[in-house]
Every structure is written in structure tokens, then in C-alpha cells.
Write a protein that holds these residues in place. Structure first.
Motif, PDB file in Angstrom:
ATOM      1  N   ALA A 131      -9.352   0.526  -0.423  1.00 46.74           N
ATOM      2  CA  ALA A 131      -9.461   0.653  -2.028  1.00 46.74           C
ATOM      3  C   ALA A 131     -10.736   1.416  -2.126  1.00 46.74           C
ATOM      4  O   ALA A 131     -11.728   0.793  -1.709  1.00 46.74           O
ATOM      5  N   PRO A 132     -10.727   2.427  -3.022  1.00 43.74           N
ATOM      6  CA  PRO A 132      -9.703   3.003  -3.965  1.00 43.74           C
ATOM      7  C   PRO A 132      -8.848   3.953  -2.585  1.00 43.74           C
ATOM      8  O   PRO A 132      -9.243   4.669  -1.617  1.00 43.74           O
ATOM      9  N   LEU A 133      -7.391   3.739  -2.788  1.00 48.75           N
ATOM     10  CA  LEU A 133      -6.460   4.480  -1.934  1.00 48.75           C
ATOM     11  C   LEU A 133      -6.297   5.756  -2.492  1.00 48.75           C
ATOM     12  O   LEU A 133      -5.663   5.986  -3.655  1.00 48.75           O
ATOM     13  N   THR A 134      -6.749   6.766  -2.108  1.00 49.51           N
ATOM     14  CA  THR A 134      -6.648   8.050  -2.736  1.00 49.51           C
ATOM     15  C   THR A 134      -5.296   8.906  -2.397  1.00 49.51           C
ATOM     16  O   THR A 134      -4.632   8.369  -1.237  1.00 49.51           O
ATOM     17  N   ALA A 135      -4.869   9.868  -2.991  1.00 54.50           N
ATOM     18  CA  ALA A 135      -3.586  10.589  -2.688  1.00 54.50           C
ATOM     19  C   ALA A 135      -3.818  11.275  -1.190  1.00 54.50           C
ATOM     20  O   ALA A 135      -2.765  11.476  -0.634  1.00 54.50           O
ATOM     21  N   ASN A 136      -4.971  11.362  -0.863  1.00 52.55           N
ATOM     22  CA  ASN A 136      -4.692  12.054   0.565  1.00 52.55           C
ATOM     23  C   ASN A 136      -4.825  11.206   1.540  1.00 52.55           C
ATOM     24  O   ASN A 136      -4.125  11.257   2.649  1.00 52.55           O
ATOM     25  N   THR A 137      -5.555   9.937   1.452  1.00 51.29           N
ATOM     26  CA  THR A 137      -5.613   8.845   2.493  1.00 51.29           C
ATOM     27  C   THR A 137      -4.060   8.298   2.541  1.00 51.29           C
ATOM     28  O   THR A 137      -3.444   7.764   3.450  1.00 51.29           O
ATOM     29  N   LEU A 138      -3.229   8.243   1.280  1.00 49.70           N
ATOM     30  CA  LEU A 138      -1.993   7.769   1.415  1.00 49.70           C
ATOM     31  C   LEU A 138      -0.959   8.632   2.072  1.00 49.70           C
ATOM     32  O   LEU A 138      -0.304   8.132   2.830  1.00 49.70           O
ATOM     33  N   PRO A 156      -4.286   1.804  -4.880  1.00 54.98           N
ATOM     34  CA  PRO A 156      -4.335   3.390  -5.421  1.00 54.98           C
ATOM     35  C   PRO A 156      -5.273   3.396  -6.521  1.00 54.98           C
ATOM     36  O   PRO A 156      -5.159   2.646  -7.395  1.00 54.98           O
ATOM     37  N   ALA A 157      -5.706   4.570  -6.545  1.00 57.02           N
ATOM     38  CA  ALA A 157      -6.711   5.109  -7.815  1.00 57.02           C
ATOM     39  C   ALA A 157      -6.650   6.486  -7.824  1.00 57.02           C
ATOM     40  O   ALA A 157      -7.160   7.285  -6.701  1.00 57.02           O
ATOM     41  N   MET A 158      -6.085   7.217  -8.861  1.00 55.34           N
ATOM     42  CA  MET A 158      -6.203   8.529  -9.270  1.00 55.34           C
ATOM     43  C   MET A 158      -5.822   8.903 -10.524  1.00 55.34           C
ATOM     44  O   MET A 158      -5.255   8.278 -11.294  1.00 55.34           O
ATOM     45  N   ASN A 159      -6.255  10.292 -10.702  1.00 49.02           N
ATOM     46  CA  ASN A 159      -5.853  10.777 -12.151  1.00 49.02           C
ATOM     47  C   ASN A 159      -4.216  10.555 -12.322  1.00 49.02           C
ATOM     48  O   ASN A 159      -3.414  10.689 -11.341  1.00 49.02           O
ATOM     49  N   THR A 160      -3.960  10.415 -13.489  1.00 45.58           N
ATOM     50  CA  THR A 160      -2.557  10.193 -14.100  1.00 45.58           C
ATOM     51  C   THR A 160      -1.662  11.205 -13.572  1.00 45.58           C
ATOM     52  O   THR A 160      -0.307  10.958 -12.822  1.00 45.58           O
ATOM     53  N   GLU A 174       1.643  10.928 -10.767  1.00 45.70           N
ATOM     54  CA  GLU A 174       2.775  11.009 -11.200  1.00 45.70           C
ATOM     55  C   GLU A 174       3.571  12.308 -10.326  1.00 45.70           C
ATOM     56  O   GLU A 174       4.821  12.332 -10.743  1.00 45.70           O
ATOM     57  N   GLN A 175       2.957  12.832  -9.531  1.00 45.67           N
ATOM     58  CA  GLN A 175       3.562  13.817  -8.668  1.00 45.67           C
ATOM     59  C   GLN A 175       4.609  13.375  -7.713  1.00 45.67           C
ATOM     60  O   GLN A 175       4.390  12.363  -7.417  1.00 45.67           O
ATOM     61  N   GLN A 176       5.472  14.167  -7.565  1.00 47.01           N
ATOM     62  CA  GLN A 176       6.832  13.825  -6.982  1.00 47.01           C
ATOM     63  C   GLN A 176       6.271  13.479  -5.368  1.00 47.01           C
ATOM     64  O   GLN A 176       6.764  12.482  -4.694  1.00 47.01           O
ATOM     65  N   ALA A 177       5.610  14.203  -5.001  1.00 48.46           N
ATOM     66  CA  ALA A 177       5.182  13.992  -3.442  1.00 48.46           C
ATOM     67  C   ALA A 177       4.398  12.767  -3.170  1.00 48.46           C
ATOM     68  O   ALA A 177       4.444  12.014  -2.307  1.00 48.46           O
ATOM     69  N   VAL A 178       3.515  12.412  -4.543  1.00 46.91           N
ATOM     70  CA  VAL A 178       2.749  11.254  -4.261  1.00 46.91           C
ATOM     71  C   VAL A 178       3.485  10.109  -4.503  1.00 46.91           C
ATOM     72  O   VAL A 178       3.459   9.146  -3.973  1.00 46.91           O
ATOM     73  N   GLN A 179       4.360  10.231  -5.392  1.00 45.89           N
ATOM     74  CA  GLN A 179       5.406   8.999  -5.627  1.00 45.89           C
ATOM     75  C   GLN A 179       6.362   8.629  -4.338  1.00 45.89           C
ATOM     76  O   GLN A 179       6.647   7.451  -4.001  1.00 45.89           O
ATOM     77  N   ASN A 185       5.531   9.495  -1.229  1.00 46.14           N
ATOM     78  CA  ASN A 185       4.820   8.937  -0.336  1.00 46.14           C
ATOM     79  C   ASN A 185       4.483   7.375  -0.354  1.00 46.14           C
ATOM     80  O   ASN A 185       4.524   6.541   0.430  1.00 46.14           O
ATOM     81  N   TRP A 186       4.397   7.014  -1.671  1.00 51.99           N
ATOM     82  CA  TRP A 186       4.265   5.621  -2.180  1.00 51.99           C
ATOM     83  C   TRP A 186       4.997   4.704  -1.870  1.00 51.99           C
ATOM     84  O   TRP A 186       5.327   3.836  -1.263  1.00 51.99           O
ATOM     85  N   GLN A 187       6.343   5.372  -2.218  1.00 50.64           N
ATOM     86  CA  GLN A 187       7.786   4.620  -2.004  1.00 50.64           C
ATOM     87  C   GLN A 187       8.023   4.299  -0.277  1.00 50.64           C
ATOM     88  O   GLN A 187       8.322   3.065  -0.105  1.00 50.64           O
ATOM     89  N   GLN A 188       7.642   5.356   0.189  1.00 53.40           N
ATOM     90  CA  GLN A 188       8.041   5.307   1.689  1.00 53.40           C
ATOM     91  C   GLN A 188       6.999   4.239   2.360  1.00 53.40           C
ATOM     92  O   GLN A 188       7.198   3.708   3.406  1.00 53.40           O
ATOM     93  N   LEU A 189       5.699   4.173   1.853  1.00 50.85           N
ATOM     94  CA  LEU A 189       4.727   3.206   2.552  1.00 50.85           C
ATOM     95  C   LEU A 189       4.883   1.844   2.164  1.00 50.85           C
ATOM     96  O   LEU A 189       5.059   1.078   2.886  1.00 50.85           O
ATOM     97  N   GLN A 190       5.510   1.549   0.998  1.00 49.82           N
ATOM     98  CA  GLN A 190       6.108   0.180   0.464  1.00 49.82           C
ATOM     99  C   GLN A 190       7.283  -0.288   1.256  1.00 49.82           C
ATOM    100  O   GLN A 190       7.455  -1.442   1.386  1.00 49.82           O
ATOM    101  N   ALA A 191       7.953   0.812   1.915  1.00 52.17           N
ATOM    102  CA  ALA A 191       9.175   0.407   2.825  1.00 52.17           C
ATOM    103  C   ALA A 191       8.760  -0.265   4.251  1.00 52.17           C
ATOM    104  O   ALA A 191       9.624  -1.175   4.686  1.00 52.17           O
ATOM    105  N   ASP A 192       7.481  -0.169   4.358  1.00 49.86           N
ATOM    106  CA  ASP A 192       6.843  -0.634   5.687  1.00 49.86           C
ATOM    107  C   ASP A 192       6.434  -2.160   5.298  1.00 49.86           C
ATOM    108  O   ASP A 192       5.307  -2.228   4.386  1.00 49.86           O
ATOM    109  N   SER A 193       6.843  -3.220   5.950  1.00 48.88           N
ATOM    110  CA  SER A 193       6.705  -4.563   5.699  1.00 48.88           C
ATOM    111  C   SER A 193       5.112  -4.806   5.619  1.00 48.88           C
ATOM    112  O   SER A 193       4.703  -5.861   5.357  1.00 48.88           O
TER     113      SER A 193
END
Length: 409
Positions: A88-95, A122-126, A130-135, A137-145
Motif C-alpha cells: 500500500a499504496p499499490l500502483t498500476a506499475n507494481t500491480l 490500490p491507489a491511483m487516478n480514476t 479504469e483502464q482495461q489493462a489495469v482492470q 491485471n486486478w481481476q487476474q491477481l484476485q484469482a490467486d487465493s
């Protein structure tokens, strides 16, 4: 809950890094061992010296990458040392680096060298969020338990944009860390529907006067939060919540919330939700009586009755006890003074509960309105498990641990 616990915090480059100062300070004051890693860009926002001071231990940067600790690489030592890891904060780059398993700095190398649960804030500009690439990545990481998430929320950002991407506040992050330390990241209530009642009901004489009790709803909120952190789907039927502030609102994120006022409103809401519930936890302080007559307009002081006729209120827990199915578990609370076990056992048997938490509300820092609690956990098979004074969140986890061990059928 925190004494001696080992918490590793990784900070990326974002203005929200300043919020983590409060997290580190609170953890250290509560007795946790805290270690902090800053990326190179994070140091443009908060200095390593700040976190070293707050954590009472040197903060690490990429300059320390090849530092040896007890003859071993630093990222290996830190990865094996941590019981929980907060990014924290988790940036788009680290994600993106986490998704692809990159290890190009001390922080990402330590994540790969660890096996403990990881909490992401996570923390970043709106527009970035909301970029497809960021979302993706976010969904893919959440799939990891292994990964758990808190936020982001919405609000005014440092760039003056109003929208999603605001990092979770410290009062949201800290309880989630506590839960992960207790559960070790296990979502052992996943697939369960948990129905919880909370707060103190109000039985009105007129629009401004009512019969009530001191319950604030803090215990019910902690139960909802603990269940949510353990993977359950949670419905919270709550009377007015008192003194919980913004923290109380944050605890309701991800929870289906049904606000009510009176015992009858609570009864109707609970009965409506009952068929879908696996566990029903009755932590609300429900009124026993109500004024026999309700006045639609405020009574003048001179018209107030010198004696107040009362009518009984339906016993919600007892009614649910007669309606619950064999697969359902009904858990109650008994706020008592003096001997807490005998009346709690009587309540358990009369209302056909599967378990009950007996609370000594006449003890300091226990019961109504406090941030801590203590109890004796009882079940229908005669088990008695004392829980010494602890945070209400820990009490919630201890209660769920107890219910998990109830015999089936």
C-alpha cells in the motif's frame, strides 16, 4: 492480537503513501514487529527515516537489496520472516509486476520469496484505475487465493479528480490485517451465507421518545467484518449504529445492510432473510417491551403519562429457534451481570440456540459501547470456552472458530 506479530509493509510511489504512516505507527504501538520496504519512487513521497522512526526499525530500500542478514539475502530473510504482507499504496506499475511475477526490486523480489497472505490496497487516478489493462491485471491477481484486497474507494483524489481509485483508509486496512493474522489468509467461510443482527432496537412512545438500550452495534459490525474477511456472504440487519463514525460505514462495504429501528422491523427483516442463511448470529440488543400505545405526534411534556403501560415484544431468537432447519446454526449473545454462565445456558436451551456468547457487561471495557469485549462461549453439548478481554474483531473470529467446531446435524 498484534503483540509480537510480524507485519511486512511494501510501499510504492504514490501520494497515498502518507496514509501508511498511521498504519505503521498503530501497528508498532500495539506491539507488532513491523518492517517497511520502499520502492525508489516511494521515497519521493515519504522518507525511509519516517518509517524507520514509526516502526522502531530501519526501513529498507533498493540500496539494501544485496544486504546480507545472518548470511542470507535480505529478500529471502524478509519473505520468510513475514506473517502478513501489506502492499500500500499499490500502483498500476507494481500491480502489473505482481501479475507477471516480475522481481526487479527489493519489494517484488520479497513478495516472490514469501508465502504469507498479501493484502493489496490500490491507489491511483480514476482514469488509470479504469483502464482495461489495469482492470484485467486486478481481476487476474484476485484469482490467486494468496492475495486479499481492501479498496479502492471513491472520493476526491490528489489530482482533484472525483471518482474511484482512492486508497482505503487506515481504519479499513488495520482490521483486515488483523483478520489475516488470525486466519492466515484462509477463507474458511467461503460459500456460507451468514445473517447477523446488530445494534439496539428502539421502541417509540412518540416520534422523539423511545425505550432503548446502550448497544452501539460495534460487536455486530465486527462479526460482519470478520465473516466477510473469511469469505462469507454477509447480511447485516442492524438497528441504529451509535458512535461508530466513518469506520462503521467502511465496515459495511461488501455487506448487504438492512437498517431497521424497532424489534418488529428487525423480526420481519430477519425472517425474510432466514431461508437463505447458514448461520444466524443474534448480536443485537432487542427490546423486551414497548410502550403499549404509540403517539404519532410529539407529546407535550405536560401530557406525558406518569405511568407507562407496556406491551411485550416478540422473542425473535426463540422464534428463529423453532423455524431453523437442521443445516442452520443459531448463535446468540447474552449480556449479563454477576453470574453470566447460568442465565446464558438457560437462554441457550429455552431458545434452541446452538451456541451462545455470555458477556459480562458489568466488567470494565466489556459489553456495550466499548471497543473490547470478553465472554464465555457455550454450546448445547456443554462446552465452555472462556475468551479473555480482546478486541471485538478478535472476539468475532474466536466465536466463528467455536461455531466451526459445532457437531453437524
Amino acid at each position: 492480537m498484534l503483540q509480537g506479530k510480524r507485519v511486512l509493509i511494501g510501499i510504492s510511489g504514490g501520494i497515498a503513501a502518507y496514509k501508511i504512516c498511521e498504519v505503521v505507527s498503530n501497528l508498532a504501538k500495539a506491539g507488532a514487529e513491523v518492517r517497511v520496504i520502499l520502492t525508489q519512487s516511494a521515497q519521493a513521497f515519504v522518507t525511509p527515516l519516517t518509517f524507520a522512526t514509526l516502526s522502531r526499525h530501519p526501513a529498507y530500500t533498493d540500496q539494501d537489496f544485496w544486504q546480507s542478514v545472518h548470511g542470507r539475502p535480505l529478500h529471502i530473510e524478509l519473505g520468510e520472516w513475514a506473517e502478513v504482507l501489506l502492499l500500500a499504496p499499490l500502483t498500476a506499475n507494481t500491480l502489473a509486476k505482481l501479475v507477471y511475477g516480475l522481481a526487479d526490486n527489493l519489494m517484488t523480489s520479497t513478495v516472490l520469496a514469501s508465502t504469507c497472505p498479501v493484502l493489496l490496497a490500490p491507489a491511483m487516478n480514476t482514469d488509470m484505475w479504469e483502464q482495461q489493462a489495469v482492470q484485467r491485471n486486478w481481476q487476474q491477481l484476485q484469482a490467486d487465493s494468496r492475495y486479499h484486497t481492501v479498496g479502492p474507494g471513491a472520493g476526491i483524489l490528489a489530482c482533484d479528480r472525483v471518482g474511484a481509485g482512492r486508497m482505503a483508509e487506515p481504519e479499513e486496512i488495520l482490521p483486515h490485517l488483523l483478520s489475516l493474522l488470525h486466519t492466515r489468509g484462509q477463507r474458511d467461510l467461503a460459500g456460507r451465507q451468514i445473517l447477523i443482527s446488530a445494534g439496539g432496537t428502539r421502541e417509540h412512545l412518540d416520534p422523539v421518545r423511545f425505550i432503548g438500550n446502550p448497544s452501539t452495534g460495534k460487536m455486530g459490525l465486527a462479526l460482519a467484518q470478520a465473516a466477510l474477511h473469511r469469505g462469507a456472504a454477509v447480511t447485516l440487519v442492524h438497528a441504529p449504529l451509535i458512535g461508530v463514525g466513518a469506520n462503521g460505514c467502511s465496515l459495511l462495504k461488501g455487506v448487504r445492510s438492512l437498517p431497521v429501528i424497532s424489534a418488529e422491523e428487525m423480526r420481519q427483516a430477519l425472517l425474510e432473510c432466514l431461508p437463505n442463511a447458514d448461520w444466524i448470529v443474534m448480536s443485537a440488543a432487542v427490546a423486551d417491551v414497548k410502550p403499549a400505545e404509540y403517539h404519532a405526534e410529539k407529546l407535550p411534556k405536560r401530557s406525558l403519562p406518569t405511568t407507562l403501560p407496556l406491551a411485550s415484544v416478540p422473542d425473535i431468537a426463540a422464534e428463529i429457534g423453532t423455524l431453523k432447519q437442521p443445516h442452520q446454526r443459531l448463535i446468540g449473545f447474552a449480556a449479563q451481570t454477576g453470574d453470566i454462565v447460568t442465565p446464558a445456558l438457560d437462554k441457550l436451551r429455552r431458545k434452541k440456540l446452538d451456541a451462545i456468547a455470555a458477556n459480562p457487561v458489568d466488567q470494565p471495557d466489556s459489553g456495550f459501547g466499548t471497543d473490547t469485549n470478553q465472554a464465555v462461549l457455550l454450546d448445547a453439548h456443554g462446552r465452555q470456552v472462556p475468551v479473555p478481554q480482546c478486541s471485538k474483531l478478535e472476539m468475532a473470529h474466536r466465536l466463528f472458530d467455536f461455531v466451526q467446531t459445532l457437531p453437524s446435524g
